[in-house]
Design a protein around this motif. Structure first.
Motif, PDB file in Angstrom:
ATOM      1  N   ARG A 105       7.018   8.329  -4.918  1.00 46.47           N
ATOM      2  CA  ARG A 105       6.471   7.620  -6.096  1.00 46.47           C
ATOM      3  C   ARG A 105       5.117   6.988  -5.779  1.00 46.47           C
ATOM      4  O   ARG A 105       4.256   6.886  -6.655  1.00 46.47           O
ATOM      5  CB  ARG A 105       7.446   6.548  -6.584  1.00 46.47           C
ATOM      6  N   ALA A 106       4.940   6.548  -4.540  1.00 51.19           N
ATOM      7  CA  ALA A 106       3.629   5.982  -4.165  1.00 51.19           C
ATOM      8  C   ALA A 106       2.567   7.080  -4.259  1.00 51.19           C
ATOM      9  O   ALA A 106       1.444   6.850  -4.724  1.00 51.19           O
ATOM     10  CB  ALA A 106       3.691   5.409  -2.751  1.00 51.19           C
ATOM     11  N   ARG A 157      -2.740  -0.451  -7.257  1.00 47.30           N
ATOM     12  CA  ARG A 157      -3.115   0.574  -6.281  1.00 47.30           C
ATOM     13  C   ARG A 157      -2.836   0.113  -4.856  1.00 47.30           C
ATOM     14  O   ARG A 157      -2.356   0.881  -4.017  1.00 47.30           O
ATOM     15  CB  ARG A 157      -4.612   0.890  -6.472  1.00 47.30           C
ATOM     16  N   ALA A 158      -3.104  -1.176  -4.584  1.00 48.58           N
ATOM     17  CA  ALA A 158      -2.966  -1.672  -3.208  1.00 48.58           C
ATOM     18  C   ALA A 158      -1.532  -1.508  -2.713  1.00 48.58           C
ATOM     19  O   ALA A 158      -1.297  -1.164  -1.545  1.00 48.58           O
ATOM     20  CB  ALA A 158      -3.386  -3.132  -3.145  1.00 48.58           C
ATOM     21  N   GLU A 159      -0.544  -1.745  -3.590  1.00 46.37           N
ATOM     22  CA  GLU A 159       0.861  -1.641  -3.159  1.00 46.37           C
ATOM     23  C   GLU A 159       1.224  -0.190  -2.853  1.00 46.37           C
ATOM     24  O   GLU A 159       1.967   0.075  -1.910  1.00 46.37           O
ATOM     25  CB  GLU A 159       1.794  -2.222  -4.228  1.00 46.37           C
ATOM     26  N   ALA A 160       0.731   0.741  -3.657  1.00 49.70           N
ATOM     27  CA  ALA A 160       1.025   2.158  -3.400  1.00 49.70           C
ATOM     28  C   ALA A 160       0.328   2.613  -2.114  1.00 49.70           C
ATOM     29  O   ALA A 160       0.899   3.353  -1.303  1.00 49.70           O
ATOM     30  CB  ALA A 160       0.574   3.006  -4.585  1.00 49.70           C
ATOM     31  N   CYS A 161      -0.908   2.117  -1.918  1.00 46.98           N
ATOM     32  CA  CYS A 161      -1.649   2.462  -0.686  1.00 46.98           C
ATOM     33  C   CYS A 161      -0.888   1.975   0.547  1.00 46.98           C
ATOM     34  O   CYS A 161      -0.801   2.681   1.550  1.00 46.98           O
ATOM     35  CB  CYS A 161      -3.037   1.820  -0.694  1.00 46.98           C
ATOM     36  N   LYS A 162      -0.333   0.758   0.444  1.00 47.16           N
ATOM     37  CA  LYS A 162       0.387   0.188   1.591  1.00 47.16           C
ATOM     38  C   LYS A 162       1.478   1.129   2.071  1.00 47.16           C
ATOM     39  O   LYS A 162       1.667   1.319   3.270  1.00 47.16           O
ATOM     40  CB  LYS A 162       1.058  -1.135   1.157  1.00 47.16           C
ATOM     41  N   VAL A 163       2.215   1.720   1.121  1.00 50.05           N
ATOM     42  CA  VAL A 163       3.321   2.610   1.497  1.00 50.05           C
ATOM     43  C   VAL A 163       2.783   3.814   2.276  1.00 50.05           C
ATOM     44  O   VAL A 163       3.322   4.183   3.325  1.00 50.05           O
ATOM     45  CB  VAL A 163       4.100   3.086   0.241  1.00 50.05           C
ATOM     46  N   VAL A 213      17.757  -1.976 -10.481  1.00 46.19           N
ATOM     47  CA  VAL A 213      16.677  -2.663 -11.195  1.00 46.19           C
ATOM     48  C   VAL A 213      16.074  -3.772 -10.323  1.00 46.19           C
ATOM     49  O   VAL A 213      14.876  -4.040 -10.368  1.00 46.19           O
ATOM     50  CB  VAL A 213      17.225  -3.219 -12.545  1.00 46.19           C
ATOM     51  N   LEU A 214      16.904  -4.379  -9.472  1.00 43.73           N
ATOM     52  CA  LEU A 214      16.428  -5.481  -8.626  1.00 43.73           C
ATOM     53  C   LEU A 214      15.335  -5.044  -7.661  1.00 43.73           C
ATOM     54  O   LEU A 214      14.502  -5.848  -7.244  1.00 43.73           O
ATOM     55  CB  LEU A 214      17.594  -6.051  -7.802  1.00 43.73           C
ATOM     56  N   ASN A 215      15.377  -3.786  -7.252  1.00 40.68           N
ATOM     57  CA  ASN A 215      14.449  -3.332  -6.207  1.00 40.68           C
ATOM     58  C   ASN A 215      13.378  -2.358  -6.690  1.00 40.68           C
ATOM     59  O   ASN A 215      12.712  -1.750  -5.885  1.00 40.68           O
ATOM     60  CB  ASN A 215      15.236  -2.626  -5.082  1.00 40.68           C
ATOM     61  N   MET A 216      13.254  -2.194  -8.001  1.00 42.58           N
ATOM     62  CA  MET A 216      12.346  -1.127  -8.480  1.00 42.58           C
ATOM     63  C   MET A 216      10.877  -1.391  -8.164  1.00 42.58           C
ATOM     64  O   MET A 216      10.141  -0.499  -7.779  1.00 42.58           O
ATOM     65  CB  MET A 216      12.492  -0.970  -9.986  1.00 42.58           C
ATOM     66  N   GLU A 217      10.461  -2.664  -8.341  1.00 40.86           N
ATOM     67  CA  GLU A 217       9.040  -2.967  -8.186  1.00 40.86           C
ATOM     68  C   GLU A 217       8.625  -2.762  -6.733  1.00 40.86           C
ATOM     69  O   GLU A 217       9.240  -3.286  -5.809  1.00 40.86           O
ATOM     70  CB  GLU A 217       8.764  -4.416  -8.637  1.00 40.86           C
ATOM     71  N   ASN A 218       7.608  -1.963  -6.556  1.00 33.66           N
ATOM     72  CA  ASN A 218       7.066  -1.627  -5.228  1.00 33.66           C
ATOM     73  C   ASN A 218       8.014  -0.805  -4.357  1.00 33.66           C
ATOM     74  O   ASN A 218       7.775  -0.660  -3.154  1.00 33.66           O
ATOM     75  CB  ASN A 218       6.620  -2.875  -4.463  1.00 33.66           C
ATOM     76  N   SER A 219       9.090  -0.285  -4.951  1.00 35.18           N
ATOM     77  CA  SER A 219       9.917   0.692  -4.242  1.00 35.18           C
ATOM     78  C   SER A 219       9.966   1.985  -5.035  1.00 35.18           C
ATOM     79  O   SER A 219       9.920   3.072  -4.472  1.00 35.18           O
ATOM     80  CB  SER A 219      11.359   0.203  -4.103  1.00 35.18           C
ATOM     81  N   ASP A 220      10.078   1.853  -6.348  1.00 38.96           N
ATOM     82  CA  ASP A 220      10.094   3.029  -7.228  1.00 38.96           C
ATOM     83  C   ASP A 220       8.849   3.073  -8.100  1.00 38.96           C
ATOM     84  O   ASP A 220       8.323   4.147  -8.386  1.00 38.96           O
ATOM     85  CB  ASP A 220      11.339   2.998  -8.136  1.00 38.96           C
TER      86      ASP A 220
END
Ligand SMILES: Nc1ncnc2c1ncn2[C@@H]1O[C@H](COP(=O)(O)OP(=O)(O)OP(=O)(O)O)[C@@H](O)[C@H]1O
Ligand SMILES: Nc1ccn([C@H]2C[C@H](O)[C@@H](COP(=O)(O)O)O2)c(=O)n1
Length: 418
Positions: free
Chosen positions: A274-275, A186-192, A174-181
């Motif tokens: 997921r991205a 949109r910008a965060e998914a694009c970054k990946v 749960v600690l790492n879900m945001e921007n990993s899962d």
């Protein structure tokens, strides 16, 4: 040791290690201390030689891919008598502090082979290897950090003792879900995908299809109705019937234009996969915005699917491992167009299985997992129910196709202006 270990792993003694003993939610938690102390009860029953391999490189794409391949690599290289258990190491309550790896229990006759394999792995900048040694009294266990190859393997100054740790009231993932899962913009998914262009050239093609306009604040003239549910719950059947009944436009997420690349991204680790699905929603959202200015729009899967599968896969064990109801992890991305109504089709597992077999088509890995793993199915369905903004309306898909259609048409009348 110049290696990244200490700075990246933080203070060993502040970390909790959480071993997934059976992939069904039985977690063995321990911490480390510099003073010799008794290990947790479960540790004291361990008879085998033990090691941990943690993946902790700086480059998140490479680390994610390395971890993704690590289980196969270890299974291929290590003696068959080595048991591999997923392990997480984290700083309690510290976001993004999680590091993943494997805990090995080696019952083989050939300890030198295991040490050679781990020694070679330990040379990599992305990996941190530790051994666990049972003390002469049997109740104490110490952890030694490896500093490199097999021959100079133990950095004795980094010896710590294994002690019981309080159980966290959340699953470490749960600690790492945001921007990993799960990606909440949109910008965060694009970054990946931008970071993965060099190793996955298809990322470029996907990025080119993602628009830049924020359609989230635009309120469509006609209703947008999303149909969600596990596979074989009747989404295709219902969405086709709704299209006919309402003279609606039918869309799906991921959209047709991403089909050529879906299989490529399905083979990638969660971070990248997921991205890809997150961006699929943004492309579908643009299509929704356009189509809904002319007619009602029906959508086969959307954000609820993306978030629920991602969250349910990232944790293991029972439904109680999910982030709690009301957690911000179940929020709606503010830049993603919200539908007027989300319907979740649910089905008795036996009937779902019967329909799957009757249909006789191939399944994706995740769909096979749903079939084999009752806990996973329960987690996905519960995650669906917890997603907000809008929350889904649950409909039992057990009755005949026509009865389900009539019920959903009634819901649309209640919730949307047609
Ligand atoms: N209400 C129903 N009663 C009985 N059978 C149904 C009903 N709805 C759908 N089916 C049948 O169940 C099977 C699965 O339905 P469908 O393909 O619509 O599900 P789906 O949710 O779209 O699956 P997937 O997500 O895997 O594409 C099909 O063979 C379909 O004809
Ligand atoms: N919007 C979406 C749609 C699908 N997914 C993922 C979740 C499952 O792994 C799989 C199911 O799709 P199907 O086989 O029914 O086409 O795709 C997602 O994350 N987001």
């Amino acid at each position: 040791m110049a290696k990244r270990s200490m700075s990246l792993l933080g203070q060993w003694s502040s970390r909790v290690f959480s071993i997934d003993l059976d992939k069904r939610g039985a977690l063995l938690n321990f911490a480390l201390t510099e003073k010799p102390q008794q290990a947790p009860e479960t540790f004291r029953n361990i008879q085998e030689r033990c090691y941990s391999v943690l993946v902790c490189g700086d480059d998140r794409i490479q680390s994610a891919r390395f971890y993704w391949g690590l289980e196969d690599l270890l299974r291929n290289e290590l003696p068959a008598e080595c048991e591999l258990l997923p392990v997480s190491s984290y700083l309690p309550h510290v976001k993004d502090s999680l590091i993943r790896g494997y805990f090995l229990k080696d019952a083989s006759e050939c300890p030198s082979l295991t040490r050679r394999v781990l020694g070679a792995l330990g040379l990599s900048e992305q990996v941190q290897v530790c051994s666990y040694l049972r003390g002469p009294d049997g109740g104490r266990w110490s952890q030694q950090l490896w500093s490199g190859s097999e021959n100079q393997n133990m950095d004795v100054s980094k010896t710590c003792y294994v002690v019981p740790s309080e159980e966290a009231n959340y699953h470490p993932s749960v600690l790492n879900m945001e921007n990993s899962d799960v990606f909440y913009c949109r910008a965060e998914a694009c970054k990946v995908l931008q970071e993965s262009c060099d190793i996955i050239p298809e990322s470029r093609a996907v990025l080119e299809l993602v628009g830049k306009t924020d359609a989230s604040r635009h309120s469509p003239d006609f209703p947008v109705v999303v149909i969600e549910g596990l596979d074989a719950t009747g989404k295709t059947t219902l969405t086709e019937s709704l299209r006919e009944a309402l003279g609606a436009r039918l869309l799906r997420s991921p959209p047709q234009c991403l089909s050529p690349w879906r299989a490529v991204f399905d083979r990638e680790p969660p971070l990248i996969r997921r991205a890809f699905y997150a961006l699929g929603n943004y492309i579908t959202a643009e299509q929704m915005g356009k189509e809904a200015s002319q007619a009602p729009v029906i959508v086969d899967r959307y954000w609820h699917s993306t978030a629920s599968y991602a969250i349910a896969t990232a944790v293991s064990g029972p439904v109680s491992s999910l982030p709690p109801e009301g957690s911000p992890l179940f929020r709606w991305p503010p830049d993603l167009l919200q539908p007027s109504l989300v319907v979740l089709l649910t089905l008795d597992p036996q009937e779902r299985k019967r329909r799957l077999e009757a249909r006789g088509q191939g399944q994706t890995d995740e769909e096979q997992e749903l079939d084999h793993n009752l806990l996973f199915r329960l987690r996905v369905e519960e995650a669906y129910r917890r997603v907000r903004g809008p929350a889904c309306v649950v409909v039992d898909a057990g009755p005949s196709a026509d009865k389900v259609l009539q019920q959903v048409l009634l819901l649309i009348k209640e919730h949307c202006r047609l």
